[in-house]
Structures are given as structure tokens and as C-alpha cells.
Scaffold this active site. Structure first.
Site, PDB file in Angstrom:
ATOM      1  N   GLU A 141      -3.027  -5.892   0.409  1.00  0.00           N
ATOM      2  CA  GLU A 141      -1.744  -6.106   1.213  1.00  0.00           C
ATOM      3  C   GLU A 141      -0.915  -7.512   1.265  1.00  0.00           C
ATOM      4  O   GLU A 141      -1.567  -8.074   1.962  1.00  0.00           O
ATOM      5  CB  GLU A 141      -2.154  -5.717   2.650  1.00  0.00           C
ATOM      6  CG  GLU A 141      -2.456  -4.336   2.823  1.00  0.00           C
ATOM      7  CD  GLU A 141      -2.777  -3.757   4.294  1.00  0.00           C
ATOM      8  OE1 GLU A 141      -1.880  -4.382   5.082  1.00  0.00           O
ATOM      9  OE2 GLU A 141      -3.559  -2.993   4.707  1.00  0.00           O
ATOM     10  N   TYR A 142      -0.300  -7.642   0.045  1.00  0.00           N
ATOM     11  CA  TYR A 142       0.277  -6.583  -0.993  1.00  0.00           C
ATOM     12  C   TYR A 142       0.353  -7.461  -2.285  1.00  0.00           C
ATOM     13  O   TYR A 142       0.686  -8.523  -2.213  1.00  0.00           O
ATOM     14  CB  TYR A 142       1.750  -5.998  -0.695  1.00  0.00           C
ATOM     15  CG  TYR A 142       1.560  -5.452   0.677  1.00  0.00           C
ATOM     16  CD1 TYR A 142       1.139  -4.124   0.973  1.00  0.00           C
ATOM     17  CD2 TYR A 142       1.911  -6.024   1.792  1.00  0.00           C
ATOM     18  CE1 TYR A 142       1.263  -3.263   2.050  1.00  0.00           C
ATOM     19  CE2 TYR A 142       2.108  -5.269   3.091  1.00  0.00           C
ATOM     20  CZ  TYR A 142       1.692  -4.131   3.261  1.00  0.00           C
ATOM     21  OH  TYR A 142       1.649  -3.372   4.394  1.00  0.00           O
TER      22      TYR A 142
END
Length: 375
Positions: A141-142
């Protein structure tokens, strides 16, 4: 679904490795359930065991990424085994392991070189095989983003594709030896958070996508709103995020609908000092207050203590508004879950996933998901 094969002779194993891998993938595709119910689980509450037959895949959260290696410490290994033991109740249950999560770094660094990608992939496959799990879920993420405090790089986009290819190859290689198809999925957001992901390029490596269609509004967004809304509210600004918009984004990138598993939230998000227009919906706020799991919402908030439940027919989502305190809560409930299940059927999607198992000890919302997909 994993399939066992008759063990070939040692000398023939190498010759038939590609065939075994192909057969495993084909058998998996043919035996996949019409709809998946996938639950992320940081733990397990014994009272939930009665409902384990309603779950297709549990994803244990989380494995660790340290010095480029994917693995489990002793405590997390015990947690994983608690989930795997549930197969005695539901033999069809699959248990995967997720690596990563919000604020967990090391992905960009591991993916930046061929050697790093191989180290990540081989250690992950070894972990899955050693602990008798059924697959891996990658939760970076991410790529290309650092909002969670992790390092990122302009090269993340290309490197993420290469990383998943390496993981797929390592899982297939180990799976051929173990006579299993090890699944590979990813937890992935939408909109601005996939700006550095080549969705079409990663698609072939994956069995399915876990779309994190929740947290659309949070402490980092400028307004309140539906944090896990299905469609666009009349009040949403511009290209604000919704589940339907996320699905369309992935379909446009060429992902088959049956590989898209949308997300539901077993928790709500509360905002304070909210501007009162439209009963607080899509309004500016003073500060993010807190999160509340489903039992808390039922016990203390829904039509209680001045919190009034409203329903957004366009978005197919509920919210709570306290006109006295100017507090706003966004959440999923049985009505919005039912709308999502109908949407999954109408769009021929892969199913539903949720965060997180222990947020709903009585499995009320899980039961709503199961009923919605099986009736």
C-alpha cells in the site's frame, strides 16, 4: 481450489513440471466457486467457528517483510495454524497469508532488483509451503505512493509487475512439487492509488483481485462521505471513489469480472465537528474521531444517543448523523451488504471480501453476505 495429482517418478517430475502447473491452474479455474467469500483475519474468535462453512478463503494478516524476506514469527505462525485448523470443520476452506498492510514498507526496495524479487518470491513460496497454507496475498500500500510513510520509487510500476511474475513462478514451482495450486491475490485500491500499477500487466499473474472498496473517506480526505459506498451519491464531488467506479476501472483495464472481489467493511468511521448541511453527508469536518466495529455500532450508535440512521438511495449506503454533536458515521449494514451482493450477481463478479473477521464476532454481516450470494 487446490488439486492433488498422482506423484510422478523422480526422473519424470522435471519433464512434467510445466504440464503439472498448467493442469493445476486449469483445475483451479474449473473448480472455483461461483462466488467467493473472502475474509481477512488477524485472529479468530471461537464462537465464529459455527459459520466457517460460509467462508471460501480466510487470509491471515499479516506475514512480515524483513530484509527482503517474507516470513512469519512464532506468534503469527501460531495464529495462522489456528485458521488452518478450521479445515477440520470446513475441509473446503482455503487459508492464504497476506504480507504487508498499511505502513508496512520494504516492497519498493525488494522489487527494485531481479535478485530482490527472487528473494521475495522464493521466501514467500517457501513460507506458504512450510506452513501448509494455500496461497499468498500481497498487500503493498501502494506502489509509487508514500502516503503511509513507506518508501516508493518511480520504478515501482514496472517492478511491481515483475515482482508478481516472480512470485507466480515461485509458487508454481513449489506447488508442482507439493501437488497443489497455490493461489496469488493482491489487496488493491482504486483511483489515484493505482496510478503506479499496470493493472493489465499484473492480471495474468493473479488468481483474483481483492478490491479494497472501503476507506474511501478517512482522516486524510477533506470531507465526510460513504467510506464503502456502492454507487456515487448525488453529493459526491467529481470522480470521488465508489465501489462501482473501482469495478469499472478494473474492467476497463481488461480484468475479467470473475477475478474481481469487492470489499465490505465490518466497521464504521466517525467524524467530528462536521458541517451540518445535508445531515453531514459529504461535508467538511473538524477532525476524524474514531472507528467502530459492527457490534459497537449496533449497541451504541444506530438510532441511539442522538445518532439517526439515514439511507442514501443513490449510493446504496447508510450513514448516521447526530444533529446535536455534529458527529457523522459511515458504515456498512445489512441493507448495504444486500445491495452489494445483488451488484456482484448482476455484474458477474468474483465475490465479496471483508476487513476484518474479528470485527463482527457474531458473524451477522458475514451471514448477510452468504445469504445474499446463495439465495
Amino acid at each position: 481450489m487446490r488439486h492433488a495429482f498422482s506423484r510422478p517418478g523422480r526422473m519424470l517430475a522435471g519433464l512434467f513440471l510445466p504440464l503439472l502447473v498448467a493442469m493445476s491452474g486449469a483445475a483451479f479455474a474449473q473448480s472455483s466457486p461461483p462466488y467467493r467469500i473472502v475474509g481477512y483475519a488477524t485472529g479468530w474468535i471461537p464462537s465464529q467457528t459455527k459459520d466457517v462453512g460460509k467462508i471460501d478463503t480466510l487470509i491471515f494478516a499479516f506475514a512480515q517483510l524483513k530484509n527482503g524476506n517474507v516470513g512469519l514469527d512464532d506468534d503469527h505462525a501460531k495464529g495462522l495454524q489456528t485458521l488452518i485448523a478450521l479445515k477440520s470443520v470446513n475441509p473446503k476452506l482455503k487459508v492464504a497469508v497476506s504480507v504487508g498492510g498499511w505502513t508496512v514498507g520494504g516492497f519498493s526496495e525488494a522489487a527494485s532488483t531481479a535478485a530482490g524479487r527472487q528473494q521475495f518470491a522464493d521466501s514467500a513460496a517457501r513460507m506458504i509451503s512450510t506452513h501448509h497454507a494455500d496461497g499468498l496475498d500481497v498487500d503493498w500500500e501502494y506502489p509509487g505512493h508514500h502516503e503511509s510513510g513507506i518508501k516508493s520509487s518511480p520504478q515501482d510500476k514496472a517492478n511491481f509487475t515483475l515482482l508478481l511474475k516472480s512470485v507466480r513462478a515461485s509458487l508454481d514451482r513449489v506447488g508442482a512439487k507439493d501437488h497443489k495450486h497455490y493461489t496469488l491475490s493482491i489487496a488493491i485500491a482504486d483511483g489515484p492509488f493505482v496510478s503506479d500499477i499496470d493493472i493489465a500487466a499484473i492480471n495474468p499473474s493473479l488468481d483474483w483481485f481483492n478490491l479494497m472498496t472501503y476507506d474511501f473517506v478517512n482522516a486524510n480526505t477533506p470531507t465526510t462521505g460513504h467510506h464503502t459506498g456502492l454507487h456515487a451519491s448525488a453529493l459526491i464531488a467529481g470522480d470521488g471513489r465508489t465501489t462501482d467506479r473501482a469495478v469499472k476501472e478494473f474492467l476497463a483495464a481488461g480484468v475479467p469480472p470473475q477475478k474481481l472481489v469487492i470489499g465490505a467493511a465490518l466497521y464504521g468511521r466517525e467524524f467530528a465537528d462536521v458541517k451540518p448541511d445535508h445531515n453531514g453527508l459529504y461535508q467538511t469536518y473538524g477532525h476524524f474521531q474514531s472507528g467502530h466495529n459492527w457490534p459497537e455500532l449496533k449497541q451504541d450508535f444506530i438510532n441511539k444517543q442522538g445518532y439517526v440512521r439515514y439511507w442514501d438511495d443513490a449510493a446504496q449506503a447508510p450513514w448516521l448523523w447526530n444533529a446535536t454533536t455534529h458527529r457523522f458515521i459511515t458504515y456498512d449494514d445489512p441493507q448495504s451488504i444486500a445491495a452489494k451482493m445483488a451488484y456482484i450477481k448482476a455484474e458477474h463478479l468474483g465475490g465479496i471480501m471483508y476487513w476484518e473477521q474479528t470485527n463482527d464476532p457474531a458473524d451477522e454481516l458475514l451471514n448477510d453476505m452468504w445469504k445474499g450470494l446463495n439465495n
